[in-house]
Design a protein around this motif. Structure first.
Motif, PDB file in Angstrom:
ATOM      1  N   ARG A   1       0.831  -1.204   0.000  1.00 43.65           N
ATOM      2  CA  ARG A   1       0.000   0.000   0.000  1.00 43.65           C
ATOM      3  C   ARG A   1       0.867   1.257   0.000  1.00 43.65           C
ATOM      4  N   ALA A   2       1.944   1.229   0.791  1.00 44.85           N
ATOM      5  CA  ALA A   2       2.847   2.377   0.811  1.00 44.85           C
ATOM      6  C   ALA A   2       3.529   2.565  -0.540  1.00 44.85           C
ATOM      7  N   TRP A   3       3.899   1.449  -1.194  1.00 42.58           N
ATOM      8  CA  TRP A   3       4.491   1.545  -2.533  1.00 42.58           C
ATOM      9  C   TRP A   3       3.502   2.192  -3.510  1.00 42.58           C
ATOM     10  N   ALA A   4       2.238   1.792  -3.426  1.00 45.23           N
ATOM     11  CA  ALA A   4       1.229   2.346  -4.329  1.00 45.23           C
ATOM     12  C   ALA A   4       1.060   3.843  -4.106  1.00 45.23           C
ATOM     13  N   GLU A   5       1.020   4.265  -2.837  1.00 44.59           N
ATOM     14  CA  GLU A   5       0.844   5.679  -2.542  1.00 44.59           C
ATOM     15  C   GLU A   5       2.110   6.471  -2.878  1.00 44.59           C
TER      16      GLU A   5
ATOM     17  N   LEU B   1      -0.844  13.523   1.235  1.00 43.36           N
ATOM     18  CA  LEU B   1      -0.329  12.203   0.888  1.00 43.36           C
ATOM     19  C   LEU B   1       1.092  12.019   1.399  1.00 43.36           C
ATOM     20  N   TYR B   2       1.883  13.078   1.327  1.00 50.23           N
ATOM     21  CA  TYR B   2       3.272  13.046   1.790  1.00 50.23           C
ATOM     22  C   TYR B   2       3.334  12.645   3.267  1.00 50.23           C
ATOM     23  N   TYR B   3       2.547  13.321   4.103  1.00 46.46           N
ATOM     24  CA  TYR B   3       2.591  13.037   5.537  1.00 46.46           C
ATOM     25  C   TYR B   3       1.961  11.685   5.861  1.00 46.46           C
TER      26      TYR B   3
ATOM     27  N   MET C   1       3.369   6.078   7.474  1.00 46.97           N
ATOM     28  CA  MET C   1       3.204   4.671   7.114  1.00 46.97           C
ATOM     29  C   MET C   1       4.536   3.976   6.845  1.00 46.97           C
ATOM     30  N   ALA C   2       5.463   4.678   6.179  1.00 55.66           N
ATOM     31  CA  ALA C   2       6.681   4.021   5.699  1.00 55.66           C
ATOM     32  C   ALA C   2       7.971   4.614   6.241  1.00 55.66           C
ATOM     33  N   GLY C   3       7.927   5.780   6.871  1.00 54.21           N
ATOM     34  CA  GLY C   3       9.139   6.375   7.421  1.00 54.21           C
ATOM     35  C   GLY C   3       9.848   7.294   6.442  1.00 54.21           C
ATOM     36  N   ALA C   4      10.733   8.132   6.992  1.00 54.73           N
ATOM     37  CA  ALA C   4      11.408   9.144   6.182  1.00 54.73           C
ATOM     38  C   ALA C   4      12.350   8.533   5.155  1.00 54.73           C
TER      39      ALA C   4
END
Length: 316
Positions: free
Chosen positions: A6-10, A233-235, A240-243
């Motif tokens: 999901r993080a990859w998609a976003e 979306l950035y935040y 979700m995935a970290g910096a």
């Protein structure tokens, strides 16, 4: 932090949104000046972000220190980079602007090491910075030193915007870390609007409203989608995935911008631009450090199996 599907998609969606922003800015600049383009981006983006904040029942802060921090953040993260990059894009291609924008992470390492105690310039990061700067040198070319023209100034303007983004990240971490991200983003774009309005009036005059459907479509895209929605979306991806994973978007934006610039605007980049992007990408990978860590783990010898014990084995 592990990155989920999901993080990859976003992350891919965010790269598409920001990659297309370079195209829409180029289209808007055909009908309006850079100061006016930035004013609309900050103004409309702030309105959309405040609407989101109020929908989340976050409210408007009344702390003067918050608004002072937003003023500096709006200057460093909106007014300076938006204006420099918009002006630079009047003389260079949108794809090249996106490539040079990728140096934000390179400058971020240097500014963090200079101003933050817990961010050291390690050897891998220093190597990444060196590769990134080599990529910039490949793009600008040695001929720029002998014949400094408007194109060279445009490239330097975009690099100046990337440096301003890096300084903004340090300031935001130091002064706005305790605020909800949507409120901080709405506050800084509001402050940027108040700063851009007099600059626009002084340099370009009152904004025209008869820009045509294509120009207004481009402005609405980069203000509402490329700014307001992209910040949200950035935040979301950051949480979700970290910096570290979020930095991958820096590598994913230029290909989108290059393809859209080629298809829509018929832009053609010199081979040196692709070489520079490759060097910058290698630099960002070195700064990230995970590829090197994975390589070290792959080279590490596997542990030896314990010798079999004599006698009767334990029962399961």
């Amino acid at each position: 932090m592990r990155i989920t599907n999901r993080a990859w998609a976003e992350l891919a969606l965010l790269s598409l949104i920001w990659g297309a922003s370079f195209l829409t800015i180029a289209l808007a600049l055909r009908a309006t000046g850079p100061f006016t383009a930035v004013f609309w981006r900050a103004c409309l983006g702030a309105g959309a972000l405040w609407a989101a904040a109020l929908a989340m029942r976050l409210g408007v802060p009344r702390d003067l220190r918050f608004w002072g921090a937003c003023a500096v953040m709006g200057l460093l993260n909106n007014v300076v980079p938006f204006t420099l990059m918009a002006w630079g894009q009047t003389s260079i291609e949108s794809g090249l602007t996106a490539i040079l924008n990728a140096t934000t992470a390179v400058f971020g390492v240097l500014t963090a090491a200079a101003f933050l105690r817990d961010e050291r310039l390690t050897a891998p990061r220093a190597a990444g910075v060196a590769l990134g700067l080599a990529g910039v040198a490949a793009i600008v070319g040695p001929e720029a030193l002998g014949a400094f023209d408007i194109r060279s100034l445009g490239q330097l303007a975009v690099l100046g915007g990337a440096l301003s983004y890096a300084l903004a990240s340090v300031w935001g971490r130091a002064r706005l870390g305790g605020r909800p991200p949507v409120v901080a983003a709405a506050g800084m774009t509001s402050a940027a609007t108040l700063m851009m309005a007099p600059l626009m009036l002084l340099v370009e005059g009152p904004p025209r409203l008869d820009l045509g459907a294509a120009a207004w479509g481009a402005i609405l895209y980069y203000a509402l989608i490329g700014t307001a929605l992209a910040y949200l979306l950035y935040y979301r991806i950051l949480a979700m995935a970290g910096a570290a994973n979020l930095m991958l978007v820096t590598l994913m934006i230029p290909p989108t911008a290059i393809v859209l610039g080629r298809v829509v605007l018929d832009e053609r980049l010199a081979p040196s631009a692709y070489l520079g992007f490759a060097l910058i990408a290698l630099g960002l990978i070195a700064i990230d450090g995970r590829a090197a860590a994975a390589l070290r783990r792959a080279r590490r010898p596997a542990p030896r199996a314990a010798p079999p014990t004599r006698g009767r084995p334990d029962r399961p």
